[in-house]
Design an enzyme around this catalytic site. Structure first.
Site, PDB file in Angstrom:
ATOM      1  CD  GLN A 160     -11.071   2.800   3.319  1.00  0.00           C
ATOM      2  OE1 GLN A 160     -10.286   2.232   2.573  1.00  0.00           O
ATOM      3  NE2 GLN A 160     -11.428   2.308   4.475  1.00  0.00           N
ATOM      4  CD  GLU A 213      -3.890   2.279   7.292  1.00  0.00           C
ATOM      5  OE1 GLU A 213      -4.761   2.819   6.583  1.00  0.00           O
ATOM      6  OE2 GLU A 213      -4.110   1.320   8.029  1.00  0.00           O
ATOM      7  CG  HIS A 217      -5.753   6.386   2.318  1.00  0.00           C
ATOM      8  ND1 HIS A 217      -4.790   7.087   2.996  1.00  0.00           N
ATOM      9  CD2 HIS A 217      -5.375   5.092   2.356  1.00  0.00           C
ATOM     10  CE1 HIS A 217      -3.852   6.238   3.414  1.00  0.00           C
ATOM     11  NE2 HIS A 217      -4.195   5.021   3.043  1.00  0.00           N
ATOM     12  CG  PHE A 260      -2.092  -1.944   7.335  1.00  0.00           C
ATOM     13  CD1 PHE A 260      -0.759  -1.872   6.986  1.00  0.00           C
ATOM     14  CD2 PHE A 260      -3.036  -1.461   6.430  1.00  0.00           C
ATOM     15  CE1 PHE A 260      -0.361  -1.336   5.768  1.00  0.00           C
ATOM     16  CE2 PHE A 260      -2.652  -0.925   5.213  1.00  0.00           C
ATOM     17  CZ  PHE A 260      -1.307  -0.857   4.873  1.00  0.00           C
ATOM     18  CG  HIS A 267      -7.797   4.377  -0.714  1.00  0.00           C
ATOM     19  ND1 HIS A 267      -6.773   4.395  -1.638  1.00  0.00           N
ATOM     20  CD2 HIS A 267      -7.550   3.318   0.097  1.00  0.00           C
ATOM     21  CE1 HIS A 267      -5.958   3.381  -1.389  1.00  0.00           C
ATOM     22  NE2 HIS A 267      -6.412   2.709  -0.355  1.00  0.00           N
ATOM     23  CG  LEU A 295      -2.040   5.527  -0.806  1.00  0.00           C
ATOM     24  CD1 LEU A 295      -3.218   5.998   0.012  1.00  0.00           C
ATOM     25  CD2 LEU A 295      -2.130   4.030  -1.028  1.00  0.00           C
ATOM     26  NE  ARG A 352      -6.752   2.829   4.990  1.00  0.00           N
ATOM     27  CZ  ARG A 352      -6.378   2.061   3.991  1.00  0.00           C
ATOM     28  NH1 ARG A 352      -7.209   1.812   3.004  1.00  0.00           N
ATOM     29  NH2 ARG A 352      -5.175   1.541   3.969  1.00  0.00           N
ATOM     30  NE  ARG A 363      -9.994  -1.031   1.521  1.00  0.00           N
ATOM     31  CZ  ARG A 363      -8.689  -1.024   1.210  1.00  0.00           C
ATOM     32  NH1 ARG A 363      -8.039  -2.151   1.051  1.00  0.00           N
ATOM     33  NH2 ARG A 363      -8.044   0.101   1.037  1.00  0.00           N
TER      34      ARG A 363
END
Ligand SMILES: Cc1cc2nc3c(=O)[nH]c(=O)nc-3n(C[C@H](O)[C@H](O)[C@H](O)COP(=O)(O)OP(=O)(O)OC[C@H]3O[C@@H](n4cnc5c(N)ncnc54)[C@H](O)[C@@H]3O)c2cc1C
Length: 580
Positions: A230, A245, A232, A116, A353, A242, A285, A388
């Protein structure tokens, strides 16, 4: 009418349910209430796709998970919270397994983990690409087994009752009937999730309107790090849905209009050229979203009716891998974009996001208001700092949900009766205010939808991926004007049953409050760090800003920003460097 419980939890998502179970386990005699404006299984947690991070065994270590989180946060997290988090996360994920969560496995039966963004080792546990659904389902069915957990499904909390500096309950509307009720409690845990709907393009559900942040702020709790929003890098244009990821973790590429993997042109913090080609789509991100803006400026994106996009290419992964590991991606693309990622490119753009900031809490979820706790996306504990890392949030709900639940239960058992005449009078006053508002708004001249979309546009243009002092100051003026106009917003629907227009008014009042806090904190932080990029202050400035911003509501309704030093235990500030 008045009800009474030991602990009232506002929010039935992952954080709220985990807290409820912790209380029931800790003190089986506790009376626990979960108040949720939607049926719990409809909370936004259900839509999490990619997975949950926790060290799973050899080849990884708690220290490495902690370091990735600290550096990913651009050193703005509290390291004591991060240490507790990485240590307790594996236990929480295992506990979930024992409660029935079907984690995906390797052929040899061990837990499967995937890569990730920003994580150096593979440590993201997943249940295909429907992790949130399975996690929430597991928590919900476990909560159902405790008879002392009472649910108020489809009840909207409008205020927190505070008397003599202590929280003593909430006022909520039962949406099915319009009935307003005071629900007394010795402790309240706010678990109301994020606030992505303050922006026009977001992966967040319609219900993510920052209600809890506004409620706590009005009740005297400061909000922390609200400037860190944040984006994305891969949302579908128009809907904002979404594309996880995980699609890039499984090997997906980001291509510009020339079919070029443009991320190789940007500094993503990856140290050497070879891993760069392998891992650049898995850069953090914030950096990926910023690279999109640069491609846009260079004219290398693709124009669509819903803004500019780049392409996410999964074609080389093949149908078998996509169907096994990314079935939901294929389903979403087919249903909402009418394309098949096995054969076609997916148009994507950065979309809001996640909210790094939120209600200020200590490591056990306690806010500075006695008896008031908070956990989940609405809280800021803080493990996320300025940025994050994907897949840290689901374990965050579990680790700090359990901690906050236990702390609230202990506090509730240590205090005495909450049913005083002053508290009941406050409850009645809120009921009267809501009634008066309903009547007064029958005459309102402004449209809720107009104010809401102007607010969203304002946030995107003034407090988006890049900000500067001028645009933020203009944004602050505009939000003030919108708040003024909101006072004159009208309601056409005067019915009591499921009055969704009334809900929209209540949510907009929360969003405007949150919008004002985001802009005020972004204006005050004169540096660039993580998701907060000021073009007029492009460098990180540890001397002035290695600190959490804290925004406090003043008695006259205005705000004041102060700073709280971050907690550093073992990792002194350094450069953000990733790589695998
Ligand atoms: C599309 C998407 C995918 C994601 N994928 C991942 C991932 O793979 N891994 C990861 O770690 N994180 C992921 N995240 C982030 C993570 O899922 C969320 O941060 C987390 O689930 C939030 O949980 P929560 O319990 O705090 O809030 P939510 O699940 O949003 O629940 C909020 C609850 O509060 C209630 N509520 C709100 N306001 C009120 C009110 N006024 N009165 C009464 N009730 C109220 C709602 O009804 C709801 O029950 C993703 C987020 C999104 C949007």
């Amino acid at each position: 009418m008045t009800a009474s419980h030991d602990v009232v939890i506002v929010g039935g998502g992952g954080a709220g349910l985990r807290a409820a179970i912790a209380i029931a386990e800790h003190d089986p005699r506790s009376s626990i209430a979960i108040v949720s404006k939607v049926y719990p299984m409809r909370s936004h947690t259900v839509s999490a796709e990619g997975g949950a991070a926790a060290v799973a065994g050899p080849g990884d270590s708690l220290d490495e998970h902690a370091y990735d989180t600290v550096s990913g946060s651009d050193w703005l997290c509290d390291q004591d919270a991060v240490e507790a988090f990485v240590e307790e996360a594996p236990r929480e994920l295992l506990r979930l397994e024992h409660w029935g969560c079907p984690w995906s496995r390797r052929p040899d039966g061990h837990i499967a983990v995937r890569a990730f963004g920003g994580m150096k080792n593979n440590r993201t546990w997943f249940a295909a690409d429907k992790t949130g659904f399975h996690l929430l389902h597991t928590l919900f069915q476990t909560a159902l087994s405790y008879q002392d957990i009472v649910r108020y499904d489809e009840w909207f909390a409008t205020t927190l009752l505070v008397d003599d500096g202590k929280v003593c309950g909430i006022v909520a509307i039962e949406l099915a009937t319009g009935r307003v009720e005071t629900i007394l409690a010795s402790a309240v845990i706010v678990c109301t999730g994020g606030c992505g709907r303050v922006y026009p393009f977001t992966t967040n559900a319609n219900i993510n309107t920052g209600d809890g942040m506004a409620l706590a702020y009005r009740a005297g709790a400061p909000l922390k790090d609200m400037e860190f929003v944040q984006y994305h890098p891969t949302g579908l244009p128009f809907t904002g849905i979404l594309i996880t990821e995980a699609a890039r973790a499984e090997g997906g590429w980001l291509l510009n209009k020339d079919g070029y993997r443009y991320l190789q042109d940007y500094d993503l913090g990856t140290p050497s050229p070879e891993p760069v080609m392998r891992s650049m789509e898995l850069g953090p991100r914030d950096r990926l979203s910023q690279a999109f803006v640069h491609e846009l400026d260079k004219g290398r994106t693709i124009g669509t009716p819903y803004g500019h996009v780049v392409h996410l290419d999964l074609r080389h992964l093949g149908a078998d891998l996509i169907d096994t590991k990314l079935p939901f991606v294929r389903e979403l693309c087919s249903k909402y974009q009418n394309i098949d990622p096995v054969r076609e490119l997916i148009p994507v753009r950065p979309v809001v996001h996640y909210m790094m900031g939120g209600i200020h809490t200590d490591i056990n979820g306690a806010t500075p208001v006695e008896g008031l706790y908070s956990v989940g996306e609405t809280a800021c504990v803080s493990i996320n700092g300025a940025n994050r890392l994907g897949s840290n949030s689901l374990p965050e709900l579990l680790v700090f949900g359990a901690r906050a639940g236990r702390a609230a239960a202990e506090y509730a058992s240590s205090v005495t009766a909450r049913e005083t005449s002053a508290v009941l009078a406050r409850g009645r006053a809120e009921q009267d205010r809501l009634e008066r508002d309903l009547t007064r708004r029958a005459e309102g001249s402004e449209r809720i939808a107009h104010i809401r979309s102007e607010m969203q546009e304002t946030l995107e243009t003034s407090a988006g991926i890049y900000r500067d002092g001028d645009s933020l100051a203009k944004g602050a003026d505009k939000v003030r004007e919108l708040r003024d106009r909101f006072g004159r917003a009208g309601l056409d629907d005067h019915s009591r049953a499921f009055n969704t227009e009334l809900v929209a008014v209540l949510e907009l009042s929360c969003m405007l409050e949150v919008a004002e806090c985001i802009i005020a904190c972004a204006l005050a932080r004169e540096e660039s760090r993580g998701a907060h990029q000021r073009t007029d202050f492009p460098a990180r400035n540890d001397e002035r800003f290695l600190a959490h911003s804290m925004i406090h509501r003043q008695p006259d309704g205005s705000s004041r920003v102060s700073y709280l030093p971050v907690t550093i235990t073992r990792w002194p500030p350094g450069e953000r460097v990733y790589g695998r």
